[in-house]
Design an enzyme around this catalytic site. Sequence first.
Site, PDB file in Angstrom:
ATOM      1  CD  GLU A   1     -27.588  -0.713  15.053  1.00 31.05           C
ATOM      2  OE1 GLU A   1     -28.333  -1.201  14.033  1.00 31.05           O
ATOM      3  OE2 GLU A   1     -27.020   0.278  14.698  1.00 31.05           O
TER       4      GLU A   1
ATOM      5  CG  ASN B   1     -31.444  -3.071  13.623  1.00 31.13           C
ATOM      6  OD1 ASN B   1     -31.604  -2.122  12.937  1.00 31.13           O
ATOM      7  ND2 ASN B   1     -30.338  -3.420  14.400  1.00 31.13           N
TER       8      ASN B   1
ATOM      9  CD  GLU C   1     -27.512   3.720  10.319  1.00 29.48           C
ATOM     10  OE1 GLU C   1     -27.666   2.769  10.937  1.00 29.48           O
ATOM     11  OE2 GLU C   1     -27.919   3.858   9.239  1.00 29.48           O
TER      12      GLU C   1
END
Length: 590
Positions: free
Chosen positions: A364, A422, A541
């Site tokens: 990420e 994101n 997460e």
Amino acid sequence: MSLNNEDVRLDALHRLNLLDTPPSESFDRITRMASQIFGLPIAAISLTDHNRQWFKSRVGVEHWSIPRDAAPCAEVTLSDRFLLVPDLHESPCYRESVLAGQGIRYYAGAPLTTREGHSLGALCVLGTEPRETTDAEIKALKDLASMVMDQIEMQHAFGRIDPLSGLPNRNQFLEDLADLGRDHPGQQRLAVLVDLARNDQLSSGMRAMGAGFFDDIVRETARTIANALGPHRTAYHVAATQFAFLAEPGTDETLYVERLAMMLDYFRSSSRARFVMTTTIGVAPLVVGRASPASVLRRAHSAAQDARQSAASICVYSPNMDETHRRRFRLLNDFGAALDSPSELALEYQPRLDLRSGACVGVEALLRWNHPVLGPISPAEFMPIIEQTSLSGATTAWVLNTGLNQLRTWRAAGLEIQLAINISANNLQQADFAARVQLHLMKYRIPPAALELEVTESAMMENVGKALTQITLLSDAGVRIAIDDFGTGYSSLAYLQRLPAHVLKIDRSFVQDMISSPRERSLVAAMISLAQGLGYRVVAEGVEGADIRDALTQMGCDEGQGFLFARPMAPAAFTEWYTALDGGAQLEAA
């Protein structure tokens, strides 16, 4: 002058909002000139009110007003003519007047008349001895009276009086506060700002009702505040729907806030806009002369905005809250430059691991900002600010460019991993967002399936139709879609069924408590089962302990992300970390 004409004259005087205002250097300069030209100790700009002569400017006079009855300036006003009295003691009209009783013998006054013919008062000079007057002196006094009227009309027409409310405006507030600082330094006062409505309410009201509706509300509010303050205090119209005023010296802050709350309740109950506007009040304590007038107004405005988060809708200025807002504004203002800087912004990458095999399957991308003055800024601080502005599009474009460029480098070196980025609610409201994402993929020759876009439930719900359109276009193009922070927003089965997503990320707030809380553990297990039953790949997460990892693996969770595996890393550090994994042997072989 008839009574009717006198009413009209008084109305014209009061609409100029000159009475009971602080001294002004622009008027004092003219008064001093009159005193010097005549060589007399006393001069004044005297305005004729209902029952008094009030001095807007004065030289050699201690008091601010005298009774109107038998005042020579009242005769100047009523006759609208120059008046000369060489010796008041010899005048049958004025030998018994207040001025004569105070030792004044000489008087000369020129009328102050508006362009519409309304006489407001007189510019006068006075002496303690009888004297004669030359024609040049009379002409000079008339000229100075014209200068006074020019100043009055200029202030009214250019930047001093708001034409809609008839109240002094922001410029006059700042000037009056500056004058107060010169005359009464150190005095404790309270500045009050009344904010009629939020920006979105103004926009909606303007769209539905038109400008005339708000014009009426502004006039109504101006009358309400002016009546509440009384004739000897001034209300100011400092912005389109904002009004300001000062509390009396020595006012108790707590008691005054209670009085303001009563005023606010009255306004809400009586205003015809009470159902479409949310009015708040901000209070800023000040020491006169220490803070700049603009700073005082800004603090009162800041308090009024903070009041929108208060149940009472009234807030006293807080330096701590103000510093927070100023920092937020600075970050927003500086972030545009950061996007153009080669050194301020960077991406770090946090791995996602397959819980069964332990292999790294993706990363990420997390944005980092090293401010040149403030140092490292947490994304939790700056991203919520940026996402609400037009900078959100440029920020996402920067992250896409930087992240996909790095992914191309890794893929060329044999790292077959996926990149997760994101995106914000603003991104999904842009009609061409999906197309621009595809252009970025083409630019870096990245297959769409190698990119995963993470979107929160809350972002999806801001405008479901537009968001769903963009998400569908992206999904149809092969880009993977992940629901981020699942469980913290608008979670529903209908929502999960409609969204063409591939991955569901369970928020860390559920994961981190699952060992100590059987309830959280059961909830996480249910989320995993539900999501996988609907065809989602599940990522947990916040995996920070081996016990959490083992429990998630037993529940059948697909992937994990958290400090147990690795913290976010710069590109070079991630490459080293990846190589050190058991799966890194595949990289070396490639």
